[in-house]
Design a protein around this motif. Structure first.
Motif, short mmCIF file in Angstrom:
data_model
loop_
_atom_site.label_atom_id
_atom_site.label_comp_id
_atom_site.label_asym_id
_atom_site.label_seq_id
_atom_site.Cartn_x
_atom_site.Cartn_y
_atom_site.Cartn_z
N PRO C 26 0.83 -1.21 0.00
CA PRO C 26 0.00 0.00 0.00
C PRO C 26 0.86 1.26 0.00
O PRO C 26 0.48 2.26 -0.60
CB PRO C 26 -0.81 -0.10 1.29
N VAL C 30 -0.60 3.70 -2.74
CA VAL C 30 -1.48 4.85 -2.51
C VAL C 30 -0.72 6.10 -2.09
O VAL C 30 -1.24 6.92 -1.38
CB VAL C 30 -2.54 4.57 -1.44
N MET C 40 -5.85 7.14 3.44
CA MET C 40 -5.33 5.81 3.74
C MET C 40 -4.65 5.80 5.09
O MET C 40 -4.82 4.88 5.88
CB MET C 40 -4.34 5.41 2.64
N LEU C 108 -9.43 -2.33 1.26
CA LEU C 108 -8.06 -2.55 0.82
C LEU C 108 -7.14 -2.91 1.99
O LEU C 108 -6.04 -3.38 1.80
CB LEU C 108 -7.52 -1.29 0.16
N ILE C 109 -7.63 -2.66 3.19
CA ILE C 109 -6.75 -2.80 4.34
C ILE C 109 -6.65 -4.23 4.85
O ILE C 109 -5.69 -4.61 5.47
CB ILE C 109 -7.24 -1.86 5.46
S1 SF4 Z 1 -4.25 -1.74 1.29
FE1 SF4 Z 1 -3.98 -1.34 0.63
S2 SF4 Z 1 -2.78 -2.30 -1.04
FE2 SF4 Z 1 -3.74 -2.10 -0.80
S3 SF4 Z 1 -4.60 -0.46 -2.01
FE3 SF4 Z 1 -4.54 0.13 0.16
S4 SF4 Z 1 -3.81 0.76 0.09
FE4 SF4 Z 1 -3.52 -0.39 -1.69
#
Ligand code: SF4
Ligand SMILES: Cc1cc2nc3c(=O)[nH]c(=O)nc-3n(C[C@H](O)[C@H](O)[C@H](O)COP(=O)(O)O)c2cc1C
Ligand SMILES: Cc1cc2nc3c(=O)[nH]c(=O)nc-3n(C[C@H](O)[C@H](O)[C@H](O)COP(=O)(O)O)c2cc1C
Ligand SMILES: Cc1cc2nc3c(=O)[nH]c(=O)nc-3n(C[C@H](O)[C@H](O)[C@H](O)COP(=O)(O)O)c2cc1C
Ligand SMILES: Cc1cc2nc3c(=O)[nH]c(=O)nc-3n(C[C@H](O)[C@H](O)[C@H](O)CO)c2cc1C
Ligand code: SF4
Ligand code: SF4
Ligand code: SF4
Ligand code: FES
Lengths: 432, 198, 193, 183, 318
Positions: C26, C30, C40, C108-109
């Motif tokens: 991530p 992001v 995020m 996403l987390i």
């Molecule tokens: S968790 Fe996550 S990997 Fe994944 S998009 Fe978020 S930010 Fe990206």
């Protein structure tokens, strides 16, 4: 006393070569070419046709829209052509070419306003409109529009702009020295129309003679304010900031905060229109730089620049650039046939060297420090360069007044204003 | 032919690290020494292959709504197995890999393969796919840890490979060295990729 | 003092990204825009703290007394996954405002190793409940800090002629390396954890 | 079948299977893992104080070991010391002889010092400096050791060296107290 | 006659990029000459090595990327000179060359070249070397023999290092020595007077902005005074100012326009952050000196600082 000023700005060499040269009349040219579009706003249509005889001051073009301003013949003679000619701002444009006759006759329609001191407000406004008065400070915005604020926006302050901050130019300076009385009368006409609580006449401190001569002529409810010599002190938003410490809202006009700014040349033209009935067909132009005898000239509109140059002894050896206006905001001309128009305050001849290349920006922030509108010129240039259009508004592109301070100081020679203009174009097209 | 491709693509063309930029954390964290890189690679191969196979076998039985939790539990089970196996039999390695072994659970390569492949494909192909991806991942770890161990310590698998003249670059053993070498390797890799597609 | 050290360390020397390499995917994914980075970062901080809030009691009050430490991993990851699901549903219904700010980041987390990582570290470091909460919260802020710095830099680089072959992940990794190099300056300054 | 039932069933089955297998493996591996953990310290202890048995007790909240030979005679004492190093915590084992007068040696259990630099505190050339020292205040010196109680610093890692010496000084004092009380 | 058409403005100030860069090099000369005189010929070799390495690296990158080679602007040379000035004078030359390579490659070209880098390239080169070869980068010395061409050195601790363990007063060096550069240290940092003179000229010429050095100076003096007057055995503010790399860093490196904020407010923030970090790293951190890391850390924050201190346009609302 701390001099009135605004944040930012630059101090280029003043180079006022003609500061003590009295205004002389330029001999009338053989032929004038008068562009129909000499103001900002709706275009004009010709009111004469090829072969017509015209007098000095005869109406030759007008438009129907409110935001437009008529143009007049500046000589007595015959219309020989209506066609596409060089235009100092747009490159090419429709113009009326008039061949001059020996004898000069004023148009019979030219009559002063009766008893101007006591004339009605409406009469004055109508005269200003009919005589083709536009802002002589360079913007050439029709003056009657500026003097007709909507009732919702009362005007409390009038500022008369005698800053003349561009290097080299001295036409406003000389006008203030030589025609102070007329200017003051012009100011009174504007006061009458707008009825402001306060009126300031702003002059840069490098014009002591103008200051002292106007000082003697002041009438009640007028005040001279001496502002710091700094470019672009004459920009209206900067002037307002300097004198009143008020900010014109981003994207707005002085009108929005109850202020009107008029150039001293405009006041003079208003005086002539009202007291003499004279339409705007001549103006004062400073011919300066690399000419043999720099001078201040009273010039009929439509006179090709070559006549002015010749009268001033011709260009010096090696001159390769001729600019209408000052060195900071003026427009470089392609041809010496280009005519003088309402907004032409100066003719500047320069010997331009090979242009230095554009180097990468080193973020030295000189441009940021001098930008009088406190935007980030370096970022804007990069945004345009890398085509990140969505950032333009976030970085306040539209607030740029294109004063050129940023380019003047940039050690990397980045033509920031050029990038900004391209960005503004792009933004307008995207909005459509 | 098809199974060959399923296997081979993970090695290079769709290499999880170099091409898909997945599984970055273990890639960076445990590649100070080649031995750690290999161990981590093998652990991932095991978990990936085992869970892919199991999930592929039962793929028709698992209802859509509980796919994620089911996958997670299956993967987590195998991860804990590996973790305990290492702790019991290779305590030294286990200590060096530390929490990065349990963290294989959330390694996106593994979850990604289940979502993208083994929940939709037959067992044999899922097995090959997982094996290919796992080996591709191991390959990346081997490359990175070889560079880092040689430059950082002048050794490979603990044996001196560069002579006395070599002054080790301590930075290579530290976090900045990990990021920088992976970044540079990816950049070089991009260059070649562009060349070969052109 | 304890808390201050935990806090500073999580931001600098023990930064989850620069020192432990967790949440890198991530982090690379992001960090292109500041706004999303902020969103995020907040989402991660929030979920990390809530994770500690739930998994600490589960681990110490349920698993350990029953001698089930081997369930730590499956339980933690399930806690995280279901928490994220619930939070998403709850936000969507109850706090739409927060949902529009954080919601899109929540799904996403789930598979973000940084979150599981702090939960595991919390156990490894043997923190009590309050310290665990504070530690996970600080770590989330540390992650956000790293993310914001990176996003700031990458927004600047949108306006730069970076070499084509380095665009994206390679350059982001190199910058992360240089940031880790700069953050080495904090070594010894904060010896938390 | 109702899909809810199926969902729950699936989860239950998977959970049970997972729990079962983990519990099996855990119970199978646990002794080995615990043995490993114990062995780690014992290996160090064995190096410092060869003895037949090590009895762990707690003293002032610290882990202390009493080392005896086959006959049950005390041959030495050891303590686990901790302190801040360059990067993070350093934990090490310090052993004293049975009189509590001489340091028998030290061994590094855990440290996060820089590989190739501070991590050299775990190398013999550094550790062996502590052997056979009087259990008095030691001091770090850059360059050649001159005085009785000088410890030569590792080049480029003075901070780590100093950290180790200060831990040794602190914990030797504690261990001496323990020895006094338990003689 | 042919008239050339250009966009306004038609006049420019006389400052050019080249002038900026070469003026900085000129202002560095007093300190540089003293460094070479004091540390003898090895310092000269170091200077030459770093300069060649940065310039050659830049040429290679420009060629590989098929961009015009712009060595003439002097920025790569300046980076090389500054790198040499912050390295120990007796550093093995191959390490110096590696530092120059890293400074330009990872420090500048990967971001797109001049003007686009985030970190100060010279300091980045040094930070890389520091992390790669900590022993060599913390080994300082003075010439072993009076002979100018002598290559040997006697190892000596720098003033900051003599105050370790943290902290025991002002160490061994009196202030006069620190002012005149009679102490071990980096080649370019020792001659305080030369740095002050050069730096003030740079500021007077408006090539460097005064805000960052001033903010850093004030923060450093105030914070270190607080410790000096209230704690035991902390070094004096004047020692902080003169003993390490503060002058060189604050006057010549924290003023690098590329890597510092472009807003005035931002520059104050940058300077204050830098000053505070220096004091904390020196007094409580793991390293004897914190100038390099403080600048690099603040470099990392610069895009955010720019963002948060973006000026409001005249008459603009948020
Ligand atoms: S968790 Fe996550 S990997 Fe994944 S998009 Fe978020 S930010 Fe990206
Ligand atoms: C950068 C800049 C500089 C200007 N300088 C002057 C000046 O020196 N004198 C002046 O009268 N108007 C100057 N102007 C125009 C003024 O902003 C304003 O338009 C004018 O004073 C209005 O009066 P007018 O409508 O009578 O021309 C300048 C504008 C800009 C953008
Ligand atoms: C990357 C790096 C890692 C370091 N690691 C350690 C370390 O593990 N232990 C230590 O004492 N000092 C470490 N240092 C600190 C410096 O080497 C410090 O200047 C040194 O401890 C003092 O110098 P001296 O030992 O030559 O007197 C490190 C420095 C750097 C740049
Ligand atoms: C601008 C500048 C920045 C510096 N930054 C550092 C630094 O961050 N760390 C460091 O150890 N030395 C740095 N130095 C060198 C130190 O000032 C000093 O010579 C050195 O730290 C003393 O090293 P020692 O105490 O490890 O022997 C820097 C020098 C300059 C001129
Ligand atoms: C006042 C000033 C200070 C500078 N300081 C540095 C410096 O510390 N390090 C460096 O590599 N370049 C420095 N430069 C040069 C230049 O900005 C540098 O090469 C760019 O950072 C590379 O893009 C400086 C330039 C100026 C004008
Ligand atoms: S003046 Fe020129 S070089 Fe300086 S920041 Fe502005 S654009 Fe960049
Ligand atoms: S950005 Fe526009 S307003 Fe600002 S200095 Fe440049 S030209 Fe003038
Ligand atoms: S799961 Fe972890 S390893 Fe995989 S991409 Fe996501 S964050 Fe990276
Ligand atoms: S975020 Fe990718 S493995 Fe950690």
């Amino acid at each position: 006393m701390k001099k009135l000023s605004f944040p930012g700005g630059v101090h280029p060499a003043e180079a006022k070569l003609t500061a003590s040269a009295p205004i002389e009349n330029l001999p009338l040219p053989e032929k004038v070419v008068i562009p129909l579009q000499q103001h900002i706003g709706a275009p004009n249509n010709p009111t004469v046709k090829k072969g017509d005889e015209v007098f000095t001051g005869t109406l030759i073009g007008k438009g129907d829209a409110f935001v437009s301003s008529p143009v007049f013949s500046s000589v007595t003679g015959k219309v020989v052509e209506i066609g596409n000619f060089f235009h100092p701002v747009t490159g090419k444009g429709i113009a009326v070419a008039i061949e001059r006759k020996e004898e000069e006759v004023l148009d019979p329609a030219i009559k002063p306003v009766e008893d101007p001191e006591n004339a009605e407000k409406e009469v004055l406004l109508e005269t200003i409109r009919a005589k083709g008065i536009v802002g002589m400070g360079g913007a050439t915005f029709p003056t009657h529009v500026k003097l007709s604020p909507p009732p919702s926006k009362p005007i409390d302050t009038l500022i008369i702009n005698g800053a003349e901050c561009e290097p080299y130019l001295t036409c406003d300076d000389r006008l203030m020295i030589e025609s102070g009385q007329e200017i003051i009368k012009g100011v009174k006409i504007i006061q009458k129309i707008l009825n402001p609580e306060k009126t300031f006449i702003a002059i840069e401190e490098n014009k002591p003679e103008a200051i002292s001569s106007l000082q003697k002529l002041l009438e009640e409810n007028m005040e001279i304010v001496v502002v710091k010599t700094k470019y672009p002190q004459g920009g209206e938003k900067q002037l307002i900031k300097a004198i009143l410490k008020r900010d014109v809202p981003s994207g707005g006009l002085p009108l929005d905060i109850g202020i009107v700014v008029q150039n001293v040349g405009t006041c003079f033209a208003i005086y002539e229109a009202v007291y003499r009935g004279k339409p705007l067909y001549e103006r004062v132009v400073t011919v300066t730089g690399e000419v043999n005898n720099p001078r201040n000239l009273r010039v009929r509109l439509g006179t090709p620049v070559s006549c002015l140059v010749e009268f001033c002894g011709g260009l010096k050896e090696g001159v390769n650039q001729v600019i209408f206006g000052g060195p900071m905001m003026g427009i470089a001309q392609i041809s010496l046939d280009t005519p003088i128009i309402k907004g032409t305050s100066g003719v500047l001849a320069l010997k331009r060297k090979e242009f230095p290349p554009e180097y990468p920006c080193i973020r030295c922030a000189r441009c940021v420090d001098v930008c009088p509108t406190s935007i980030l010129p370096t970022q804007l240039a990069k945004i345009v360069k890398f085509e990140k259009w969505d950032l333009l508004e976030e970085y306040h592109l539209m607030d740029c007044i294109e004063c050129g301070c940023c380019v003047y100081v940039c050690p990397s020679n980045i033509p920031i204003v050029q990038y900004i203009k391209a960005g503004k174009d792009k933004l307008r097209r995207m909005k459509k | 032919m098809k199974s060959y491709i399923v296997f081979i693509k993970g090695l290079w063309r769709e290499n999880p690290v170099f091409r898909q930029i997945l599984g970055m954390c273990p890639t960076l964290a445990v590649t100070g020494y080649l031995s750690n890189g290999i161990a981590m690679g093998l652990a991932v191969v095991f978990v990936l292959v085992a869970s892919s196979t199991v999930i592929s076998i039962f793929r028709r039985l698992i209802p859509k709504q509980v796919r994620m939790p089911t996958f997670i539990v299956i993967i987590a089970t195998f991860v804990v197995l590996v973790d305990y196996f290492l702790r019991a039999n290779y305590p030294f390695l286990s200590k060096k890999l530390g929490p990065y072994v349990p963290l294989i659970v959330v390694n996106c390569i593994i979850m990604g393969r289940q979502e993208a492949f083994s929940s939709k494909n037959p067992v044999w192909l899922s097995f090959l796919d997982a094996l290919g991806m796992g080996i591709g991942f191991t390959l990346a770890l081997v490359i990175l840890s070889t560079v880092r161990e040689i430059l950082g310590f002048g050794t490979l698998l603990g044996h001196p490979v560069l002579g006395q003249w070599f002054t080790p670059w301590v930075i290579m053993a530290l976090p900045p060295g990990a990021f920088l070498s992976l970044g540079v390797i990816l950049g070089i890799n991009n260059t070649f990729q562009k060349k070969s597609t052109r | 003092m304890d808390f201050l050290l935990i806090f500073l360390a999580a931001l600098t020397t023990q930064n989850i990204v620069f020192a432990y390499f967790l949440g890198i995917c991530p982090y690379l994914g992001v960090s292109r825009k500041l706004d999303t980075a902020l969103g995020m970062g907040m989402a991660v901080t929030f979920v990390m703290t809530i994770t500690a809030l739930f998994s600490w009691p589960i681990f110490y009050l349920i698993l350990i007394p029953r001698n089930l430490p081997y369930l730590e991993l499956p339980v933690f990851i399930l806690v995280i996954a279901s928490l994220v699901q619930f939070l998403e549903m709850y936000f969507r219904k109850a706090i739409p405002h927060l949902y529009s700010a954080l919601g899109i980041y929540l799904p996403l987390i789930t598979t973000n190793c940084a979150i599981l990582g702090v939960a595991l570290f919390m156990v490894l470091k043997k923190y009590d409940f309050i310290h665990s909460l504070f530690y996970t919260f600080s770590t989330g802020l540390g992650f956000s800090l790293a993310l914001l710095i990176m996003a700031g830099i990458r927004e600047d680089l949108d306006l730069a002629p970076v070499p084509k072959n380095l665009k994206g992940a390679p350059l982001a990794l190199i910058i992360a390396g240089l940031l880790a190099l700069a953050f080495m300056g904090f070594s010894g300054l904060v010896k938390g954890g | 079948m109702n899909y809810r039932v199926k969902m729950i069933l699936t989860l239950l089955v998977v959970g049970a299977f997972s729990g079962g297998s983990l519990s099996f493996v855990y119970n199978k591996m646990l002794p080995k893992i615990e043995a490993n953990l114990k062995k780690e310290i014992e290996n160090s202890l064995l190096l410092l104080v060869p003895a037949a048995s090590y009895k762990e007790t707690s003293f002032q909240g610290k882990r202390v070991f009493v080392c005896r030979d086959k006959a049950g005679e005390v041959v030495g004492y050891a303590i686990i010391g901790k302190g801040g190093g360059f990067q993070g915590e350093i934990s090490l084992l310090i052993a004293l002889d049975k009189e509590g007068k001489k340091i028998l040696g030290i061994d590094i259990l855990e440290s996060q010092e820089t590989p190739g630099l501070g991590a050299k505190i775990d190398e013999p050339f550094f550790k062996k400096q502590f052997k056979e020292r009087e259990a008095e205040k030691l001091e770090v010196i850059k360059g050649k050791a001159e005085k009785e109680n000088d410890i030569e610093a590792i080049t480029g890692a003075t901070i780590s060296s100093r950290a180790v010496v200060s831990i040794v000084n602190n914990y030797v004092a504690i261990l001496k107290e323990f020895v006094e009380q338990n003689r | 006659m042919k008239l050339v058409v250009t966009t306004s403005p038609h006049i420019r100030s006389s400052l050019s990029l080249q002038k900026v860069m070469y003026t900085v090099i000129l202002c560095l000369l007093p300190a540089l000459f003293w460094g070479i005189y004091y540390f003898h010929i090895r310092a000269l070799f170091l200077l030459i090595t770093c300069s060649i390495s940065t310039v050659v690296t830049e040429i290679i990158f420009k060629k590989v990327r098929k961009k015009p080679v712009s060595i003439g602007d002097g920025s790569a040379l300046l980076t090389g000179v500054l790198l040499a000035m912050v390295l120990p004078p007796y550093l093995p030359l191959w390490m110096a060359a590696l530092g120059g390579f890293v400074a330009i490659s990872l420090g500048k070209e990967v971001f797109g070249g001049l003007g686009y880098n985030i970190f100060n390239p010279a300091l980045l080169g040094r930070a890389f070397l520091m992390a790669a070869f900590p022993v060599q980068l913390t080994t300082w010395g003075i010439p072993a023999r009076a002979s100018w061409t002598s290559l040997d050195a006697i190892t000596r601790a720098t003033p900051l290092a003599t105050t370790l363990p943290k902290f025991s007063g002002n160490g061994l060096y009196p202030l006069q020595k620190l002012l005149f550069g009679l102490h071990p240290g980096s080649m370019g940092e020792v001659f305080s007077i030369g740095l002050i003179v050069g730096g003030l000229i740079l500021i007077a010429l408006r090539i460097a902005d005064f805000r960052i050095p001033l903010a850093a100076f004030l923060t450093l003096v105030i914070l270190s005074s607080i410790f000096y007057f209230t704690g035991e055995n902390y070094p004096s503010p004047s020692f902080h100012l003169l003993a390490g790399g503060f002058l060189l860093g604050a006057l010549f490196m924290a003023t690098d326009p590329v890597t510092t904020p472009y807003t005035k407010k931002g520059r104050w923030v940058f300077g204050m952050g830098m000053g505070a970090l220096i004091v904390f790293i020196r007094l409580f951190g793991g390293y004897p000196e914190g100038v390099m890391y403080s600048i690099l850390i603040m470099n990392a924050f610069t895009p955010l600082i720019n963002r948060l201190t973006r000026p409001l346009p005249l008459g603009g609302k948020k």
